[in-house]
Scaffold this motif. Structure first.
Motif, PDB file in Angstrom:
ATOM      1  N   THR A 124      12.735  55.572  75.876  1.00 36.55           N
ATOM      2  CA  THR A 124      11.619  56.380  75.393  1.00 36.55           C
ATOM      3  C   THR A 124      10.399  55.495  75.188  1.00 36.55           C
ATOM      4  O   THR A 124      10.514  54.393  74.651  1.00 36.55           O
ATOM      5  CB  THR A 124      11.971  57.079  74.067  1.00 36.55           C
ATOM      6  OG1 THR A 124      13.133  57.895  74.249  1.00 36.55           O
ATOM      7  CG2 THR A 124      10.826  57.964  73.596  1.00 36.55           C
ATOM      8  N   GLU A 125       9.247  55.988  75.602  1.00 37.00           N
ATOM      9  CA  GLU A 125       8.011  55.239  75.423  1.00 37.00           C
ATOM     10  C   GLU A 125       6.850  56.196  75.204  1.00 37.00           C
ATOM     11  O   GLU A 125       6.954  57.402  75.458  1.00 37.00           O
ATOM     12  CB  GLU A 125       7.720  54.356  76.639  1.00 37.00           C
ATOM     13  CG  GLU A 125       7.432  55.129  77.914  1.00 37.00           C
ATOM     14  CD  GLU A 125       7.116  54.233  79.096  1.00 37.00           C
ATOM     15  OE1 GLU A 125       6.827  53.049  78.870  1.00 37.00           O
ATOM     16  OE2 GLU A 125       7.158  54.730  80.250  1.00 37.00           O
ATOM     17  N   VAL A 126       5.751  55.652  74.712  1.00 36.90           N
ATOM     18  CA  VAL A 126       4.487  56.377  74.619  1.00 36.90           C
ATOM     19  C   VAL A 126       3.541  55.718  75.600  1.00 36.90           C
ATOM     20  O   VAL A 126       3.165  54.557  75.431  1.00 36.90           O
ATOM     21  CB  VAL A 126       3.894  56.322  73.191  1.00 36.90           C
ATOM     22  CG1 VAL A 126       2.564  57.073  73.137  1.00 36.90           C
ATOM     23  CG2 VAL A 126       4.872  56.904  72.179  1.00 36.90           C
ATOM     24  N   THR A 127       3.198  56.433  76.648  1.00 38.13           N
ATOM     25  CA  THR A 127       2.361  55.842  77.690  1.00 38.13           C
ATOM     26  C   THR A 127       1.500  56.925  78.325  1.00 38.13           C
ATOM     27  O   THR A 127       1.741  58.122  78.140  1.00 38.13           O
ATOM     28  CB  THR A 127       3.226  55.147  78.764  1.00 38.13           C
ATOM     29  OG1 THR A 127       2.402  54.407  79.657  1.00 38.13           O
ATOM     30  CG2 THR A 127       4.023  56.160  79.562  1.00 38.13           C
ATOM     31  N   ALA A 128       0.489  56.503  79.079  1.00 32.87           N
ATOM     32  CA  ALA A 128      -0.435  57.442  79.714  1.00 32.87           C
ATOM     33  C   ALA A 128       0.076  57.839  81.092  1.00 32.87           C
ATOM     34  O   ALA A 128       0.566  56.997  81.853  1.00 32.87           O
ATOM     35  CB  ALA A 128      -1.822  56.823  79.822  1.00 32.87           C
ATOM     36  N   GLY A 129      -0.031  59.116  81.393  1.00 31.51           N
ATOM     37  CA  GLY A 129       0.342  59.629  82.702  1.00 31.51           C
ATOM     38  C   GLY A 129      -0.727  60.550  83.236  1.00 31.51           C
ATOM     39  O   GLY A 129      -1.885  60.499  82.804  1.00 31.51           O
ATOM     40  N   THR A 130      -0.350  61.426  84.143  1.00 29.60           N
ATOM     41  CA  THR A 130      -1.329  62.326  84.757  1.00 29.60           C
ATOM     42  C   THR A 130      -1.885  63.338  83.754  1.00 29.60           C
ATOM     43  O   THR A 130      -2.978  63.867  83.957  1.00 29.60           O
ATOM     44  CB  THR A 130      -0.688  63.077  85.935  1.00 29.60           C
ATOM     45  OG1 THR A 130       0.478  63.778  85.470  1.00 29.60           O
ATOM     46  CG2 THR A 130      -0.281  62.113  87.027  1.00 29.60           C
TER      47      THR A 130
END
Length: 202
Positions: A124-130
């Motif tokens: 699980t991570e918090v990251t930027a996507g589309t």
């Protein structure tokens, strides 16, 4: 101006400033803790959705077909509508998206970390996507032999997590105000005691 104040008034102001500093620090810590808890809760909820999808035999069946999207995209959209997730991406081990909320993203590479899921682990991570920054767990899809056939990522955007967090803010503000009022009254009581102890000399 300040040098004309009595000792009692200076101590009162000093006590009040200390209380304000404490409230600012405590409020910041409480907000960060509430935010982290919200992200953890979102991560657990998304992990449950991704794990349920990964366990569906339909996903393993589609992974062996020449056009997995034809079978999985309608299924993923139905899951999204019923589970409240912002996106559900089922992908090949090489990151190729088989499902996505936006049809134009099908066939493009998934944005995010997949190294741990390729080893068979949930990550699980918090990251930027589309769709912008999001909380997203990735769950592996394994065959009977334990080989990773596909990956499932379910996510909720940070914006929506923050909207849920905003519901907790009135409670945090209320506790801060209660501390402020309590500190003000305590400083006033201490000032009165000093004035009585010095017989009004301040």
């Amino acid at each position: 101006m300040i040098h004309r104040w009595s000792i009692a008034r200076r101590l009162f102001v000093a006590n009040l400033l200390i209380v304000l500093a404490f409230i600012a620090i405590a409020g910041t810590v409480a907000f960060v803790d509430a935010r982290d808890r919200s992200y953890e809760e979102a991560g657990r909820r998304m992990t449950g959705v991704a794990a349920a999808v990964a366990a569906n035999p339909l996903v393993r069946q589609a992974a062996d077909q020449t056009d997995p999207s034809a079978l999985l995209q309608p299924y993923a959209l139905d899951v999204m509508a019923g589970s409240g997730v912002d996106f559900l991406t089922i992908m090949a081990p090489d990151r190729t998206r088989w499902t996505h909320p936006r049809n134009e993203e099908l066939g493009r590479p998934y944005i995010g970390s997949i190294e741990a899921p390729l080893r068979g682990e949930v990550f699980t991570e918090v990251t930027a996507g589309t769709l912008g920054p999001s909380v997203r767990p990735v769950v592996p899809v394994k065959d009977a032999a334990g080989n990773v056939k596909a990956l499932v990522a379910a996510g909720v955007t940070v914006r929506n997590v923050d909207v849920a967090l905003s519901g907790r803010l009135p409670g945090l503000v209320g506790r801060g105000l209660a501390l402020l009022v309590g500190g003000y009254r305590a400083s006033g009581v201490a000032g009165d005691a000093r004035r009585r102890g010095t017989r009004g000399a301040g």
